[in-house]
Design a protein around this motif. Structure first.
Motif, short mmCIF file in Angstrom:
data_model
loop_
_atom_site.label_atom_id
_atom_site.label_comp_id
_atom_site.label_asym_id
_atom_site.label_seq_id
_atom_site.Cartn_x
_atom_site.Cartn_y
_atom_site.Cartn_z
N GLY A 32 13.64 94.42 -10.04
CA GLY A 32 12.95 94.05 -11.53
C GLY A 32 13.48 95.63 -12.81
N ILE A 33 14.67 96.26 -12.70
CA ILE A 33 15.61 97.29 -13.35
C ILE A 33 16.51 96.45 -12.95
CG2 ILE A 33 17.29 99.75 -12.92
CD1 ILE A 33 14.92 100.53 -11.74
N THR A 34 17.27 95.61 -12.56
CA THR A 34 18.05 95.29 -12.66
C THR A 34 18.35 93.57 -13.62
OG1 THR A 34 18.66 95.15 -9.75
CG2 THR A 34 20.18 93.48 -10.83
N VAL A 35 17.20 92.75 -13.95
CA VAL A 35 16.57 91.73 -14.25
C VAL A 35 16.81 92.74 -16.07
CG1 VAL A 35 14.34 90.86 -15.11
CG2 VAL A 35 14.90 90.90 -12.81
N ILE A 36 16.66 94.01 -15.92
CA ILE A 36 16.28 94.77 -17.61
C ILE A 36 18.21 94.89 -17.70
CG2 ILE A 36 15.57 97.19 -18.65
CD1 ILE A 36 13.23 96.67 -16.95
N LEU A 37 18.73 95.62 -16.65
CA LEU A 37 19.73 95.42 -17.19
C LEU A 37 20.61 94.30 -17.75
CD1 LEU A 37 21.50 98.10 -14.48
CD2 LEU A 37 19.68 98.49 -16.67
N LEU A 38 20.14 93.51 -16.92
CA LEU A 38 21.33 92.35 -16.62
C LEU A 38 20.53 90.66 -18.38
CD1 LEU A 38 21.67 90.87 -13.50
CD2 LEU A 38 23.16 92.20 -14.70
N ALA A 39 19.09 90.90 -18.10
CA ALA A 39 18.67 90.33 -19.30
C ALA A 39 18.75 91.20 -20.81
CB ALA A 39 17.10 89.68 -18.91
N ALA A 40 17.84 92.19 -20.68
CA ALA A 40 17.60 92.99 -22.11
C ALA A 40 18.84 93.63 -22.56
CB ALA A 40 16.84 94.40 -21.31
N GLU A 41 19.22 92.85 -24.01
CA GLU A 41 19.39 93.26 -24.92
C GLU A 41 20.85 92.34 -25.17
OE1 GLU A 41 20.21 94.30 -27.99
OE2 GLU A 41 17.32 95.21 -28.02
#
Length: 237
Positions: A203-212
């Protein structure tokens, strides 16, 4: 038990070539090359034809080492790779404890903060050592010295970089103790914890790659991790 498979000369030559290439990517990978060299050399001595295996394995590393050290001598007049940095190597044994703590637990750059599943890998060394003691010892011989040397560097976080950048080269090796931890698990609760740790990291990986637009995948030295600031809309994380 069944007879062990005897490796071919080409296999040993290929293993030696892979180890020989490592220092050319970065000088700190010379630590990994030396560790892999020791591991494979000891394994070669246990084969049915140790002399053949050793010669095949050592050929590429010997040529590579001559070229690598010769490269520094030709340019700087010394065989020491650290000569390129002059007196500004920024490395000290005293910095290693802080560096290891930062590489594992720092809010911005800590491996376990972004991927807690690697804690399962550390715990998995115990069952791995029980079932495959030699493999566990080889794992330690490769991962621990490289991590320690990296942690000795003053700027262990690596500047503008992804989390745990300097130890990223050893992270695929964690698959071994992770698999041992999963295989040795005897109850559903522990399996749930292991799966949850993997899910949190994903989940954190998705945030790092997708957010902003993926700007959180890299950090600049600051007080708080940018992705945690972004996620703290309703509560301070």
């Amino acid at each position: 038990g069944p007879a062990k498979t005897e490796r071919t000369t080409a296999w040993w030559a290929g293993a030696g070539l892979l180890a020989a290439l490592l220092p050319w990517f970065h000088p700190r990978f010379a630590v990994l090359a030396a560790a892999f060299g020791l591991v494979f050399a000891l394994r070669a001595l246990r084969t049915g034809r140790p002399a053949r295996a050793m010669v095949a394995f050592a050929a590429a590393p010997i040529v590579s080492a001559a070229g690598w050290f010769g490269y520094y001598y030709a340019i700087y007049g010394r065989f020491n790779p650290s000569v390129a940095y002059g007196h500004y190597t920024q490395m000290s044994f005293g910095r290693a404890p802080t560096g290891i703590l930062g590489l594992l637990a720092d809010q911005q750059y800590g491996l376990l903060v972004y991927a807690p599943v690697f804690a399962i890998g550390l715990a998995g060394l115990v069952p791995l050592a029980r079932r495959h003691p030699r493999l566990a010892a080889e794992w330690v011989a490769v991962v621990v010295p490289y991590t320690f040397v990296t942690a000795m560097y003053h700027m262990w976080w690596g500047g503008f970089s992804s989390p745990a950048r300097f130890i990223g080269a050893t992270l695929p090796l964690f698959a071994l103790p992770m698999a041992a931890a999963w295989a040795s698990c005897a109850n559903a609760a522990t399996r749930t914890v292991q799966a949850s740790a993997l899910g949190v990291g994903a989940g954190i990986t998705v945030i790092l790659l997708a957010a902003e637009h993926g700007t959180f995948a890299f950090n600049t030295r600051d007080i708080a991790a940018p992705w945690l600031v972004w996620a703290s809309q309703l509560t301070d994380l």
